[in-house]
Write a protein that holds these residues in place. Structure first.
Motif, PDB file in Angstrom:
ATOM      1  N   ILE A  85       0.834  -1.203   0.000  1.00  0.00           N
ATOM      2  CA  ILE A  85       0.000   0.000   0.000  1.00  0.00           C
ATOM      3  C   ILE A  85       0.869   1.255   0.000  1.00  0.00           C
ATOM      4  O   ILE A  85       0.352   2.364  -0.142  1.00  0.00           O
ATOM      5  N   LEU A  86       2.174   1.082   0.158  1.00  0.00           N
ATOM      6  CA  LEU A  86       3.143   2.153  -0.044  1.00  0.00           C
ATOM      7  C   LEU A  86       4.225   1.628  -0.991  1.00  0.00           C
ATOM      8  O   LEU A  86       4.458   0.414  -1.063  1.00  0.00           O
ATOM      9  N   ALA A  87       4.881   2.541  -1.697  1.00  0.00           N
ATOM     10  CA  ALA A  87       5.845   2.143  -2.729  1.00  0.00           C
ATOM     11  C   ALA A  87       7.253   2.558  -2.324  1.00  0.00           C
ATOM     12  O   ALA A  87       7.576   3.752  -2.365  1.00  0.00           O
ATOM     13  N   PRO A  88       8.117   1.629  -1.913  1.00  0.00           N
ATOM     14  CA  PRO A  88       9.506   1.998  -1.608  1.00  0.00           C
ATOM     15  C   PRO A  88      10.172   2.668  -2.808  1.00  0.00           C
ATOM     16  O   PRO A  88      10.144   2.151  -3.925  1.00  0.00           O
ATOM     17  N   THR A  89      10.760   3.850  -2.558  1.00  0.00           N
ATOM     18  CA  THR A  89      11.273   4.692  -3.631  1.00  0.00           C
ATOM     19  C   THR A  89      12.564   5.363  -3.174  1.00  0.00           C
ATOM     20  O   THR A  89      12.690   5.733  -2.005  1.00  0.00           O
ATOM     21  N   ARG A  90      13.508   5.525  -4.062  1.00  0.00           N
ATOM     22  CA  ARG A  90      14.743   6.228  -3.726  1.00  0.00           C
ATOM     23  C   ARG A  90      14.483   7.718  -3.571  1.00  0.00           C
ATOM     24  O   ARG A  90      13.757   8.319  -4.360  1.00  0.00           O
ATOM     25  N   SER A  91      15.096   8.303  -2.567  1.00  0.00           N
ATOM     26  CA  SER A  91      15.030   9.750  -2.349  1.00  0.00           C
ATOM     27  C   SER A  91      16.370  10.181  -1.760  1.00  0.00           C
ATOM     28  O   SER A  91      17.214   9.341  -1.452  1.00  0.00           O
ATOM     29  N   PRO A  92      16.577  11.476  -1.550  1.00  0.00           N
ATOM     30  CA  PRO A  92      17.808  11.899  -0.874  1.00  0.00           C
ATOM     31  C   PRO A  92      17.766  11.684   0.639  1.00  0.00           C
ATOM     32  O   PRO A  92      18.733  12.020   1.323  1.00  0.00           O
ATOM     33  N   GLY A  93      16.676  11.141   1.173  1.00  0.00           N
ATOM     34  CA  GLY A  93      16.545  10.950   2.610  1.00  0.00           C
ATOM     35  C   GLY A  93      17.586  10.008   3.182  1.00  0.00           C
ATOM     36  O   GLY A  93      18.178   9.191   2.465  1.00  0.00           O
ATOM     37  N   LEU A  94      17.787  10.091   4.487  1.00  0.00           N
ATOM     38  CA  LEU A  94      18.804   9.279   5.142  1.00  0.00           C
ATOM     39  C   LEU A  94      18.529   7.793   4.988  1.00  0.00           C
ATOM     40  O   LEU A  94      19.454   6.999   4.776  1.00  0.00           O
ATOM     41  N   ALA A  95      17.273   7.383   5.083  1.00  0.00           N
ATOM     42  CA  ALA A  95      16.953   5.964   4.922  1.00  0.00           C
ATOM     43  C   ALA A  95      17.348   5.471   3.534  1.00  0.00           C
ATOM     44  O   ALA A  95      17.878   4.363   3.383  1.00  0.00           O
ATOM     45  N   SER A  96      17.094   6.277   2.517  1.00  0.00           N
ATOM     46  CA  SER A  96      17.486   5.888   1.159  1.00  0.00           C
ATOM     47  C   SER A  96      19.000   5.847   1.008  1.00  0.00           C
ATOM     48  O   SER A  96      19.551   4.971   0.338  1.00  0.00           O
ATOM     49  N   GLN A  97      19.694   6.787   1.634  1.00  0.00           N
ATOM     50  CA  GLN A  97      21.149   6.808   1.552  1.00  0.00           C
ATOM     51  C   GLN A  97      21.761   5.523   2.100  1.00  0.00           C
ATOM     52  O   GLN A  97      22.746   5.004   1.569  1.00  0.00           O
ATOM     53  N   VAL A  98      21.170   5.004   3.175  1.00  0.00           N
ATOM     54  CA  VAL A  98      21.724   3.827   3.838  1.00  0.00           C
ATOM     55  C   VAL A  98      21.109   2.529   3.315  1.00  0.00           C
ATOM     56  O   VAL A  98      21.818   1.539   3.096  1.00  0.00           O
ATOM     57  N   LEU A  99      19.792   2.536   3.095  1.00  0.00           N
ATOM     58  CA  LEU A  99      19.070   1.301   2.784  1.00  0.00           C
ATOM     59  C   LEU A  99      18.592   1.219   1.338  1.00  0.00           C
ATOM     60  O   LEU A  99      18.085   0.182   0.933  1.00  0.00           O
ATOM     61  N   GLY A 100      18.689   2.301   0.577  1.00  0.00           N
ATOM     62  CA  GLY A 100      18.353   2.250  -0.828  1.00  0.00           C
ATOM     63  C   GLY A 100      17.006   2.820  -1.218  1.00  0.00           C
ATOM     64  O   GLY A 100      16.804   3.194  -2.369  1.00  0.00           O
ATOM     65  N   ALA A 101      16.046   2.871  -0.274  1.00  0.00           N
ATOM     66  CA  ALA A 101      14.715   3.368  -0.596  1.00  0.00           C
ATOM     67  C   ALA A 101      13.951   3.621   0.695  1.00  0.00           C
ATOM     68  O   ALA A 101      14.344   3.167   1.778  1.00  0.00           O
ATOM     69  N   GLU A 102      12.839   4.338   0.569  1.00  0.00           N
ATOM     70  CA  GLU A 102      11.906   4.531   1.679  1.00  0.00           C
ATOM     71  C   GLU A 102      10.525   4.762   1.090  1.00  0.00           C
ATOM     72  O   GLU A 102      10.388   5.133  -0.078  1.00  0.00           O
TER      73      GLU A 102
END
Length: 311
Positions: free
Chosen positions: A34-51
């Motif tokens: 129901i949510l779509a993991p997506t790359r962003s400049p956020g810290l979670a994306s920087q470390v884990l690849g997507a949020e």
């Protein structure tokens, strides 16, 4: 990295969250995203690849010229991503602490100190809780600065976009996009962005602000037989709709307490002037339900993270 991914579960809901940016990494109901993991400049994306969702604090979107005037003071901020304009505040770029953790809920805290890069000193609290078929996100901010400052809040969820996705929601006004992804002059809602009776997202670049939102939206995915209601309290009467194109596998519907670039609006654009130690809070709830034919393991649910950093 150990501790960066935390699973919350309640009945048919399974949600992965992270203290990195206070992010939601993924959310599934009966195994369907129901949510779509997506790359962003956020810290979670920087470390884990997507949020899949992150909090907007102490404001959302951009500030023109990275500066604003409030009262008799002029304030200057420093860009915080590759974007030339400061983007989405600080919360999504910081590690939050865990104040409370239960199997079906978690409370994150974040303290930010004022610096040469930003005048905002605050304490933010994000509560993520699962109930029976309901995901509730609450966000609050306390002004820890000595002076009164304008604050805003919001959430930045990425939703799956399938060929048949339909959006239902109502607003009063819309802002076209101008240079640097800033809002232009407000006007009537274009026909292809009128979702009051439900419509597909147009097949073009979308990055627009709306206000006069009634706090209710519905997303339908006929391919999976799932519909999702999005409800927000009185704090959130604006939203941003972002979608790069129909070929991308996500779109963003971002409830906010204020308009983008509100710091540069004479009327405040929905920002709240918080005296020292005063608080602003808002809540958003996602409720999935079955809607028509339900297909398990549909092709629409087999996704790889997209790139959603422009909004």
């Amino acid at each position: 990295m150990a501790g960066n991914v935390i699973r919350l579960e309640r009945n048919a809901l399974a949600v992965d969250v992270s203290p990195l940016g206070g992010a939601i990494l993924s959310a599934h109901w009966h195994g369907i995203s129901i949510l779509a993991p997506t790359r962003s400049p956020g810290l979670a994306s920087q470390v884990l690849g997507a949020e899949a969702c992150f909090p907007l604090v102490p404001f959302g979107n951009r500030i023109e010229g990275n500066s604003f005037r409030f009262g008799e003071m002029d304030y200057t901020l420093t860009s915080n991503t590759a974007d030339p304009l400061i983007l989405h505040g600080d919360g999504w770029l910081q590690r939050w602490t865990i104040a409370r953790h239960e199997p079906d809920g978690i409370v994150f805290n974040c303290r930010h100190e004022a610096s040469g890069a930003s005048p905002f000193a605050y304490e933010a609290t994000e509560t993520i809780s699962l109930d029976d078929d309901r995901l509730t996100l609450s966000l609050s901010v306390i002004n820890r600065a000595a002076e009164t400052l304008p604050y805003g809040l919001g959430f930045h969820p990425y939703f799956p976009r399938t060929p048949a996705t339909r959006l239902f929601t109502q607003a009063l006004r819309y802002w076209p996009e101008r240079e640097n992804h800033l809002p232009g002059t407000a006007g009537p809602i274009p026909d292809d962005l009128d979702f009051s009776t439900g419509a597909a997202l147009p097949d073009r670049w979308l990055n627009n602000a709306f206000d006069g939102w009634n706090g209710q939206a519905r997303i339908e995915w006929p391919e999976t037989g799932i519909a999702l209601s999005v409800t927000a309290d009185e704090a959130f009467r604006h939203f941003v709709l972002y979608s790069p194109s129909a070929s991308d596998n996500f779109f963003c519907f971002e409830p906010m307490s204020h308009r983008p670039n509100a710091h540069r609006d004479q009327d405040g654009g929905g920002l709240v002037a918080l005296p020292s130690h005063a608080q602003l809070r808002g809540t958003m709830t996602l409720r999935p339900k079955r809607n028509g034919t339900y297909q398990t393991h549909s092709s629409a649910d087999k996704r790889t993270p997209g790139d959603g950093h422009r909004c």
